[in-house]
Design a protein around this motif. Structure first.
Motif, short mmCIF file in Angstrom:
data_model
loop_
_atom_site.label_atom_id
_atom_site.label_comp_id
_atom_site.label_asym_id
_atom_site.label_seq_id
_atom_site.Cartn_x
_atom_site.Cartn_y
_atom_site.Cartn_z
N GLN A 68 0.84 -1.21 0.00
CA GLN A 68 0.00 0.00 0.00
C GLN A 68 0.87 1.26 0.00
O GLN A 68 1.91 1.32 0.67
CB GLN A 68 -0.92 0.02 1.23
CG GLN A 68 -1.89 -1.14 1.29
CD GLN A 68 -2.95 -1.09 0.22
OE1 GLN A 68 -3.49 -0.02 -0.07
NE2 GLN A 68 -3.23 -2.23 -0.38
N PRO A 70 2.03 4.74 1.17
CA PRO A 70 1.85 5.46 2.44
C PRO A 70 1.21 6.83 2.25
O PRO A 70 1.46 7.52 1.27
CB PRO A 70 3.29 5.60 2.97
CG PRO A 70 4.10 4.59 2.23
CD PRO A 70 3.45 4.45 0.89
N ASP A 71 0.40 7.20 3.26
CA ASP A 71 -0.15 8.55 3.33
C ASP A 71 0.78 9.49 4.09
O ASP A 71 0.76 10.70 3.87
CB ASP A 71 -1.52 8.53 4.03
CG ASP A 71 -2.54 7.73 3.25
OD1 ASP A 71 -2.71 8.00 2.05
OD2 ASP A 71 -3.16 6.82 3.83
N ALA A 72 1.56 8.92 5.02
CA ALA A 72 2.43 9.75 5.86
C ALA A 72 3.55 8.90 6.43
O ALA A 72 3.43 7.68 6.57
CB ALA A 72 1.63 10.39 7.00
N GLY A 86 -5.38 5.85 7.84
CA GLY A 86 -4.40 6.02 6.77
C GLY A 86 -3.33 4.95 6.80
O GLY A 86 -3.36 4.04 7.64
N VAL A 87 -2.41 5.08 5.86
CA VAL A 87 -1.26 4.17 5.77
C VAL A 87 -0.04 4.94 6.23
O VAL A 87 0.32 5.99 5.66
CB VAL A 87 -1.07 3.67 4.33
CG1 VAL A 87 0.14 2.74 4.25
CG2 VAL A 87 -2.32 2.96 3.83
N TYR A 88 0.61 4.43 7.27
CA TYR A 88 1.75 5.11 7.89
C TYR A 88 3.00 4.24 7.73
O TYR A 88 2.96 3.04 7.98
CB TYR A 88 1.48 5.36 9.37
CG TYR A 88 0.32 6.30 9.61
CD1 TYR A 88 0.52 7.68 9.67
CD2 TYR A 88 -0.97 5.82 9.73
CE1 TYR A 88 -0.55 8.55 9.86
CE2 TYR A 88 -2.05 6.67 9.93
CZ TYR A 88 -1.83 8.04 9.99
OH TYR A 88 -2.88 8.90 10.17
N ASN A 89 4.10 4.89 7.30
CA ASN A 89 5.31 4.15 7.00
C ASN A 89 6.48 4.63 7.85
O ASN A 89 6.70 5.83 7.98
CB ASN A 89 5.65 4.30 5.51
CG ASN A 89 6.89 3.52 5.12
OD1 ASN A 89 8.00 4.02 5.22
ND2 ASN A 89 6.68 2.29 4.69
N TRP A 112 -6.37 1.53 9.42
CA TRP A 112 -4.99 1.98 9.63
C TRP A 112 -4.05 0.86 9.23
O TRP A 112 -4.28 -0.30 9.59
CB TRP A 112 -4.72 2.30 11.10
CG TRP A 112 -5.41 3.52 11.62
CD1 TRP A 112 -4.85 4.76 11.79
CD2 TRP A 112 -6.76 3.62 12.07
NE1 TRP A 112 -5.79 5.63 12.32
CE2 TRP A 112 -6.97 4.95 12.49
CE3 TRP A 112 -7.81 2.71 12.16
CZ2 TRP A 112 -8.19 5.40 12.99
CZ3 TRP A 112 -9.02 3.15 12.64
CH2 TRP A 112 -9.19 4.47 13.05
#
Length: 195
Positions: A68, A70-72, A86-89, A112
């Motif tokens: 996926q 990442p969003d942030a 969201g997708v957090y990396n 998430w």
């Protein structure tokens, strides 16, 4: 893997009076120890067809979620933060000291995904707090190596680790602990698969 609360790749080991609600299994390993005194409110699968299928599903789910976008980005320690869906990396390790709040903002389908490059470590008595409709089944923690949940942590979400997961004494998990290659180690825990 949906019905499993605990799944180890190499082994599942328990000390003390852990209570697992949901199935528990291991695949491709064949070692499950500590039940009893641990209690499983579900079925135990020692490298049987259900465990093999769950392990394959775990790998597929992990790879899909890692892919996926990442969003942030996240770094350091997540304690004290409130995060929307969201997708957090994180390129490397992440810690949790204190409370992380996941705010669904009224959307019960909010999701998430935490893509953590190496390790996740929680400090003693840390918390993942779900608010405004957030649900544990819609929180995925992808751990590039291993996760360690510190003593008396109150954790939420599905922990998918490439290697191992250590759940220290007194930890409560509203979710799943699933290790692809290594072991899941429990110690007087309460782990409840989200329905």
């Amino acid at each position: 893997m949906g019905r499993f609360a605990v799944l180890g790749g190499a082994s599942v080991t328990n000390t003390g009076l852990s209570i697992v609600t949901g199935d528990l299994g291991v695949s491709p390993g064949v070692s499950i120890t500590g039940f009893p005194p641990g209690q499983v409110n579900g079925s135990i699968h020692n490298s049987d067809a259900a465990a093999v299928a769950a392990h394959a599903d775990l790998i597929t789910t992990y790879n899909d979620a890692v892919g996926q976008i990442p969003d942030a980005g996240i770094t350091g320690d997540l304690g004290g933060q409130t995060l929307p869906p969201g997708v957090y990396n994180a390129a490397s390790s992440i810690g949790l000291t204190g409370t992380l709040t996941l705010d669904a903002q009224g959307d019960r389908n909010a999701e998430w995904i935490f893509q953590i490059g190496s390790t996740l470590t929680t400090a003693t008595a840390s918390h993942v707090l779900l608010v405004n409709g957030a649900t544990a089944r819609n929180v995925i923690w992808l751990i590039g190596s291993s996760a360690t949940l510190g003593t008396d942590t109150d954790f939420a979400g599905r922990v998918l680790a490439q290697i191992s997961i250590t759940v220290n004494a007194g930890v409560t998990v509203n979710g799943q602990v699933l290790a692809i290659n290594g072991s899941v180690t429990l110690d007087t825990n309460r782990i409840t698969r989200p329905w």
